[in-house]
Design an enzyme around this catalytic site. Sequence first.
Site, PDB file in Angstrom:
ATOM      1  N   ARG A  91       0.821  -1.199   0.000  1.00  0.00           N
ATOM      2  CA  ARG A  91       0.000   0.000   0.000  1.00  0.00           C
ATOM      3  C   ARG A  91       0.860   1.256   0.000  1.00  0.00           C
ATOM      4  O   ARG A  91       0.498   2.274  -0.561  1.00  0.00           O
ATOM      5  CB  ARG A  91      -0.900  -0.030   1.242  1.00  0.00           C
ATOM      6  N   TYR A  92       1.990   1.197   0.718  1.00  0.00           N
ATOM      7  CA  TYR A  92       2.923   2.326   0.742  1.00  0.00           C
ATOM      8  C   TYR A  92       4.096   1.975  -0.167  1.00  0.00           C
ATOM      9  O   TYR A  92       4.442   0.804  -0.307  1.00  0.00           O
ATOM     10  CB  TYR A  92       3.449   2.531   2.166  1.00  0.00           C
ATOM     11  N   ARG A  95       7.250  -0.032   1.759  1.00  0.00           N
ATOM     12  CA  ARG A  95       7.105  -1.126   2.718  1.00  0.00           C
ATOM     13  C   ARG A  95       5.912  -2.004   2.379  1.00  0.00           C
ATOM     14  O   ARG A  95       4.899  -1.527   1.875  1.00  0.00           O
ATOM     15  CB  ARG A  95       7.014  -0.606   4.147  1.00  0.00           C
ATOM     16  N   CYS A 104      -3.249 -17.950  14.571  1.00  0.00           N
ATOM     17  CA  CYS A 104      -2.763 -17.211  15.737  1.00  0.00           C
ATOM     18  C   CYS A 104      -2.913 -18.097  16.965  1.00  0.00           C
ATOM     19  O   CYS A 104      -3.706 -19.036  16.967  1.00  0.00           O
ATOM     20  CB  CYS A 104      -3.580 -15.944  15.952  1.00  0.00           C
ATOM     21  N   CYS A 108      -8.310 -13.046  18.410  1.00  0.00           N
ATOM     22  CA  CYS A 108      -8.857 -11.827  19.000  1.00  0.00           C
ATOM     23  C   CYS A 108     -10.197 -11.553  18.341  1.00  0.00           C
ATOM     24  O   CYS A 108     -10.306 -11.571  17.109  1.00  0.00           O
ATOM     25  CB  CYS A 108      -7.920 -10.652  18.746  1.00  0.00           C
ATOM     26  N   CYS A 111     -10.338  -8.700  15.614  1.00  0.00           N
ATOM     27  CA  CYS A 111      -9.309  -8.730  14.561  1.00  0.00           C
ATOM     28  C   CYS A 111      -9.778  -8.089  13.254  1.00  0.00           C
ATOM     29  O   CYS A 111     -10.869  -8.370  12.770  1.00  0.00           O
ATOM     30  CB  CYS A 111      -8.918 -10.179  14.287  1.00  0.00           C
ATOM     31  N   ARG A 113      -8.466  -8.714  10.399  1.00  0.00           N
ATOM     32  CA  ARG A 113      -8.446  -9.740   9.345  1.00  0.00           C
ATOM     33  C   ARG A 113      -9.333 -10.933   9.715  1.00  0.00           C
ATOM     34  O   ARG A 113      -9.056 -12.071   9.349  1.00  0.00           O
ATOM     35  CB  ARG A 113      -7.010 -10.185   9.056  1.00  0.00           C
ATOM     36  N   ASP A 272     -10.823  -0.424  13.307  1.00  0.00           N
ATOM     37  CA  ASP A 272     -11.235  -0.411  11.904  1.00  0.00           C
ATOM     38  C   ASP A 272     -12.731  -0.740  11.807  1.00  0.00           C
ATOM     39  O   ASP A 272     -13.337  -1.196  12.769  1.00  0.00           O
ATOM     40  CB  ASP A 272     -10.437  -1.458  11.117  1.00  0.00           C
ATOM     41  N   ASP A 309      -6.715   3.948  10.586  1.00  0.00           N
ATOM     42  CA  ASP A 309      -6.347   3.359   9.297  1.00  0.00           C
ATOM     43  C   ASP A 309      -7.563   3.574   8.404  1.00  0.00           C
ATOM     44  O   ASP A 309      -8.633   2.999   8.642  1.00  0.00           O
ATOM     45  CB  ASP A 309      -6.032   1.866   9.475  1.00  0.00           C
ATOM     46  N   LYS A 316      -2.652   4.996   7.112  1.00  0.00           N
ATOM     47  CA  LYS A 316      -2.801   5.395   8.508  1.00  0.00           C
ATOM     48  C   LYS A 316      -2.535   6.889   8.647  1.00  0.00           C
ATOM     49  O   LYS A 316      -1.590   7.406   8.078  1.00  0.00           O
ATOM     50  CB  LYS A 316      -1.804   4.630   9.374  1.00  0.00           C
TER      51      LYS A 316
HETATM   52  C1  LIG Z   1       0.257  -0.411   8.807  1.00  0.00           C
HETATM   53  C2  LIG Z   1       0.786  -0.830   7.518  1.00  0.00           C
HETATM   54  C3  LIG Z   1       2.146  -0.716   7.225  1.00  0.00           C
HETATM   55  C4  LIG Z   1       3.149  -0.160   8.202  1.00  0.00           C
HETATM   56  O1  LIG Z   1       2.902   1.173   8.482  1.00  0.00           O
HETATM   57  P1  LIG Z   1       3.854   1.974   9.466  1.00  0.00           P
HETATM   58  O2  LIG Z   1       3.108   3.238   9.689  1.00  0.00           O
HETATM   59  O3  LIG Z   1       5.153   2.162   8.763  1.00  0.00           O
HETATM   60  O4  LIG Z   1       4.028   1.162  10.712  1.00  0.00           O
HETATM   61  C5  LIG Z   1       2.575  -1.107   5.982  1.00  0.00           C
HETATM   62  N1  LIG Z   1       1.719  -1.597   5.059  1.00  0.00           N
HETATM   63  C6  LIG Z   1       0.421  -1.715   5.327  1.00  0.00           C
HETATM   64  C7  LIG Z   1      -0.475  -2.274   4.272  1.00  0.00           C
HETATM   65  C8  LIG Z   1      -0.096  -1.348   6.564  1.00  0.00           C
HETATM   66  O5  LIG Z   1      -1.401  -1.515   6.830  1.00  0.00           O
HETATM   67  S1  SF4 Z   2      -5.403  -9.282  15.958  1.00  0.00           S
HETATM   68 FE1  SF4 Z   2      -5.920 -10.889  14.439  1.00  0.00          FE
HETATM   69  S2  SF4 Z   2      -3.990 -11.370  13.438  1.00  0.00           S
HETATM   70 FE2  SF4 Z   2      -3.486 -10.288  15.353  1.00  0.00          FE
HETATM   71  S3  SF4 Z   2      -3.174 -11.910  16.884  1.00  0.00           S
HETATM   72 FE3  SF4 Z   2      -5.294 -11.252  17.038  1.00  0.00          FE
HETATM   73  S4  SF4 Z   2      -6.415 -12.669  15.720  1.00  0.00           S
HETATM   74 FE4  SF4 Z   2      -4.264 -12.823  15.143  1.00  0.00          FE
END
Ligand SMILES: *Cc1c(COP(=O)(O)O)cnc(C)c1O
Ligand code: SF4
Length: 348
Positions: A91-92, A95, A104, A108, A111, A113, A272, A309, A316
């Site tokens: 996305r960025y 990174r 996991c 959670c 979560c 995801r 989120d 986010d 973010k």
């Molecule tokens: C959060 C995130 C990151 C890391 O973001 P930082 O602000 O550098 O910690 C990188 N890629 C994605 C897709 C993210 O959601």
């Molecule tokens: S937030 Fe989601 S991905 Fe992270 S430890 Fe919990 S269940 Fe796993």
Amino acid sequence: MSQERWQQSLQDAVTSADQLAEYFDFDPRPLMAVTAQYPMRITPYYLGLIEQVGDPIWKQCVPDLRELVADGLDDPLAEEAHSPVPAVIHRYPDRVIFYVSGSCASYCRFCTRKRKVGCADMAPSFRELREGIDYIAAHPQVRDVIFSGGDPLLLPDPVLQDLLARVYAIPHVEIIRIGTRVPVTLPERITNRLCAMLKKFPPLYLNTHFNHPRELTPQATEACGRLVDAGIVLGNQTVLLRGVNDQPEIISELFRGLLKMRVRPYYLHQMDLTRGTGHFRTSVKDGLKIMYSLRGPVSGLASPHYVIDLPGGKGKVPLLPQYVKRQGDILLIRTADGSEVEYPDLPS
Ligand SMILES: *Cc1c(COP(=O)(O)O)cnc(C)c1O
Ligand code: SF4
């Protein structure tokens, strides 16, 4: 092959409402509809942190009927749309998230995801992992690779070591990060052997995920200590959760406690808009109040960025309390104790 102790702990984890009802006095039947959709797993260690039904540990790991409310979005951060190959979220520019594990130690309930984590067919395949590494290798702008999931530390040591080594060998990758909740829910996973292996990949950053002061146990402290002693830089991402930690005193106790464990609070996340997690969401107004309460009374080291986010994968963004008002070239700046101080800005 002989099993490690942490692998045994995973096998002993509680994965059904019925099993949980052997430990606590509650009606497990309604929860079965939830576990049919979203998996449950609670490690013996994390289960031991629950003091009573409905407490802050319980709420984080025990399914709730409100998870079936059909509000929110499946993929609020549009991660799928930002995945050039299945195991990479890009996305960025510089990174990427490398999705290396689909499971996991404990699931959670809040979560992001939720749509895929813990679902049997959502674990990345060997081929998808190879494609992920090829993608990173083919994109020289990627400097920072974030191992995520699921939880990367649920991979056996040799598998994790192999993935780390392959990414580490890519010349343009400058740092590797690991996102993991294992220090919180399965601290016995942080073995000396794991730390000795991780030590081979500096600079390695590890962000963990403590949400409540009751999670800051001697076992968790030791696990984090072993990682720091191996030269790994530890940060923490907390999610602001209604009814769990959405009070200034809880958050400040949590962040101060983390500093004592040599873990630096990195982000406080606004929830989120994930489907099935609406009951955890707090208002941004309350989040800003908490952030304002930290400034001044609490060490600057314990004040992370409060971030949201943005939906649709727009990234973010930090949210700040209103500190500054402008009157022409004069800034009126609000202090920690609520008074206002004038600061003459340079004329624009
Ligand atoms: C959060 C995130 C990151 C890391 O973001 P930082 O602000 O550098 O910690 C990188 N890629 C994605 C897709 C993210 O959601
Ligand atoms: S937030 Fe989601 S991905 Fe992270 S430890 Fe919990 S269940 Fe796993």
